[in-house]
Design a protein around this motif. Structure first.
Motif, PDB file in Angstrom:
ATOM      1  N   GLU A  92      -4.180  -3.194  -9.229  1.00  0.00           N
ATOM      2  CA  GLU A  92      -3.819  -1.787  -8.963  1.00  0.00           C
ATOM      3  C   GLU A  92      -2.352  -1.654  -8.575  1.00  0.00           C
ATOM      4  OE1 GLU A  92      -6.729  -2.681  -6.267  1.00  0.00           O
ATOM      5  OE2 GLU A  92      -7.141  -3.325  -8.306  1.00  0.00           O
ATOM      6  N   TYR A  93      -1.820  -2.598  -7.803  1.00  0.00           N
ATOM      7  CA  TYR A  93      -0.399  -2.407  -7.502  1.00  0.00           C
ATOM      8  C   TYR A  93       0.490  -3.538  -7.984  1.00  0.00           C
ATOM      9  CZ  TYR A  93      -2.042  -3.935  -2.723  1.00  0.00           C
ATOM     10  OH  TYR A  93      -2.625  -4.513  -1.648  1.00  0.00           O
ATOM     11  N   PRO A 136       5.559   5.817  -4.759  1.00  0.00           N
ATOM     12  CA  PRO A 136       6.552   4.891  -5.341  1.00  0.00           C
ATOM     13  C   PRO A 136       7.996   5.228  -4.959  1.00  0.00           C
ATOM     14  CG  PRO A 136       4.899   5.495  -6.972  1.00  0.00           C
ATOM     15  CD  PRO A 136       4.655   6.365  -5.769  1.00  0.00           C
ATOM     16  N   ASP A 189       2.385   1.911  -3.286  1.00  0.00           N
ATOM     17  CA  ASP A 189       1.342   2.376  -4.216  1.00  0.00           C
ATOM     18  C   ASP A 189       1.058   3.864  -3.991  1.00  0.00           C
ATOM     19  OD1 ASP A 189      -0.906   1.989  -6.071  1.00  0.00           O
ATOM     20  OD2 ASP A 189      -2.118   2.391  -4.284  1.00  0.00           O
ATOM     21  N   GLU A 219       0.840  -1.213   0.000  1.00  0.00           N
ATOM     22  CA  GLU A 219       0.000   0.000   0.000  1.00  0.00           C
ATOM     23  C   GLU A 219       0.870   1.257   0.000  1.00  0.00           C
ATOM     24  OE1 GLU A 219      -3.086   0.196  -0.457  1.00  0.00           O
ATOM     25  OE2 GLU A 219      -3.895  -1.782   0.031  1.00  0.00           O
TER      26      GLU A 219
END
Ligand code: FAD
Length: 451
Positions: free
Chosen positions: A193-194, A156, A153, A150
């Protein structure tokens, strides 16, 4: 002399400390013969350690790995459970005392308290590394792993501070299993998403001070494990020790440091702390010395079982700290107690060797099956692993559906929700209070292999 009531219940009381494979295995056999058992365990559940890494990587829910003791024994009227931690033992009177001052005395006393991580006095390891020896450890590690994905994400740039670098210390079965499961998580399971960033930037190091991966296995198995792990992008560092673990790095024996927020300790075990407070003689790894019938030297009605016991094997070494050994010692001790009650002689512990096995990754495992160590690799070894662990689980639980459905789902990449439910483990100070963050290793050197 023990009396038997009309309903078959005996008034022999067996106090068992610890509800792992050994303690539960012992209690279950005694319960079948209606012997009075008092089971003292600091958790209100039995934890199935071979599945801890699956819980840490969200392959299984915590409830699949821990079973409430009162559920396990709900049909056994002669078993009572006390959720309590034993702090001292008087072997002469077979009495144990707990943290809150309660004392329990039995005609027989069974010590089955297992082991604890051995950090080998590595500075910072006990504070900053994540061990994997209990359900609580697995929950903390899972929270840390998913918090790191998380965080990367959200920002970065944190990758350079080690956000997606995992360092596993120790390349025995636990270290290899967690390395393989982490690689699998990144490549096959993370949400889209990641996933792109994770696949590109995750680094998994497996650091081992010896010169083999899965040392107790054959040379072929060592090479197979290395091939599978490297294929999955795991960087293997053999002949390298960990000198220190800080909040943001792992310092290695060559003086270099790896920036990481997740050092996973799989570096070995020693006897649980209670072994040192039992006033009995101890051997290898601080384990309690037992005779061939599993009783503690000098104390005829005190047993030490499973991981906490230094159990002599016929070849002059000690039996390994394995679930199958622990379960069988529990069942054996129960039968010895029943033999005593019936006035029959006890025998020396006899171990039915199921072999050794470890999971390396999806569909990849090694197994050396049976006493003759018949060697298997790949999917067939995975099937052997599942068979032996189903047997192991059925020795302590009545239901094995979680394990079987996990074995089935493993090939379909389905997972349980990856909850971040342990804020203590998930909170990360990105301010580097322990000093400068070491430079992240170069990407070209560490890029995971394509699958
Ligand atoms: C991550 C991991 C993976 C493993 N994988 C495998 C595998 O695949 N196959 C295999 O055969 N073996 C495996 N093992 C080894 C196996 O799990 C152990 O050998 C086995 O659990 C030992 O059983 P035990 O009953 O002696 O101790 P444990 O299972 O450790 O149980 C000890 C119990 O005592 C309790 N306790 C401790 N101190 C106290 C106290 N003072 N008061 C009250 N209660 C106390 C603990 O809470 C615990 O419930 C693995 C171990 C680990 C850590």
């Amino acid at each position: 002399m023990t009396r038997a009531a009309e309903d078959g219940t005996t008034d022999t009381t067996v106090v068992i400390v610890g509800a792992g494979f050994a303690g539960v295995g012992c209690a279950r056999v005694l319960a079948r013969h209606r012997v009075q058992v008092l089971l003292v365990e600091r958790n209100n559940y039995h934890q199935f350690q071979p599945l801890l890494y699956q819980a840490a990587t969200a392959q299984l829910a915590a409830s699949d790995v821990g079973t409430p003791l009162r559920t396990l024994f709900h049909k056994d009227e002669t078993v009572s459970i006390k959720k309590d931690e034993v702090v001292s033992v008087d072997a002469a009177t077979r009495t144990v005392t707990t943290t809150d001052g309660h004392s329990y005395r039995g005609e027989y006393l069974v010590l089955a308290v297992g082991s604890q991580p051995n950090f080998f006095r590595t500075p910072g390891a006990d504070t900053h590394a994540f061990p994997l020896y209990s359900l609580a450890d697995a929950q903390r590690l899972r929270s840390r792993i998913f918090e790191l994905f998380e965080a990367a994400d959200r920002d970065p740039k944190l990758v350079d501070a080690g956000a997606l670098t995992f360092v596993i210390v120790g390349a025995g079965a636990t270290g290899v299993e967690i390395a393989g499961a982490l690689a699998d998580l990144v490549h096959n399971v993370l949400p889209d998403e990641y996933r792109d960033l994770a696949v590109q930037a995750t680094r998994i190091y497996l650091v081992e001070h010896g010169h083999a991966v899965l040392a107790p296995f054959s040379r072929d198995a060592h090479e197979y494990a290395i091939r599978v792990l490297q294929r999955d992008g795991v960087q293997i560092m053999l002949g390298t020790s960990v000198k220190e673990v800080t909040s943001n790095s792992v310092v290695l024996s060559d003086g270099s440091a790896i920036a990481t927020r997740c050092a996973i300790w799989a570096g070995g075990v020693r006897a649980a702390p209670l072994a040192a407070n039992a006033g009995v003689s101890r051997g290898r790894g601080g384990r309690i010395t037992v005779l061939s019938d599993l009783t503690v030297e000098g104390f005829d009605r005190v047993y030490a079982l499973g991981d906490v016991a230094d159990i002599p094997s016929p070849d002059g070494t000690a039996f390994p700290q394995l679930g199958s050994v622990a379960l069988q010692t529990g069942q054996w001790a129960a039968k010895s107690i029943l033999a005593d009650i019936a006035g029959r002689p006890r025998g020396s512990f006899h171990y039915h060797d199921k072999g050794i096995m470890a999971m390396i990754g999806r569909g990849a495992a090694v197994a050396e099956v049976g006493a003759k160590r018949h060697e298997l690799h790949g999917a067939i070894a995975f099937a052997a692993w599942l068979g032996v662990h189903t047997w192991l689980m059925s020795g302590v639980r009545s239901r094995v559906d979680a394990l079987v459905s996990w074995g089935w789902d493993y090939f379909s990449a389905s997972r349980t929700p990856a909850l971040i439910d342990r804020p203590d483990a998930a909170t990360i100070d990105w301010g580097d209070e322990d000093g400068e963050t070491p430079a992240a290793p170069g990407p070209a050197q560490l890029k995971p292999a394509a699958r």
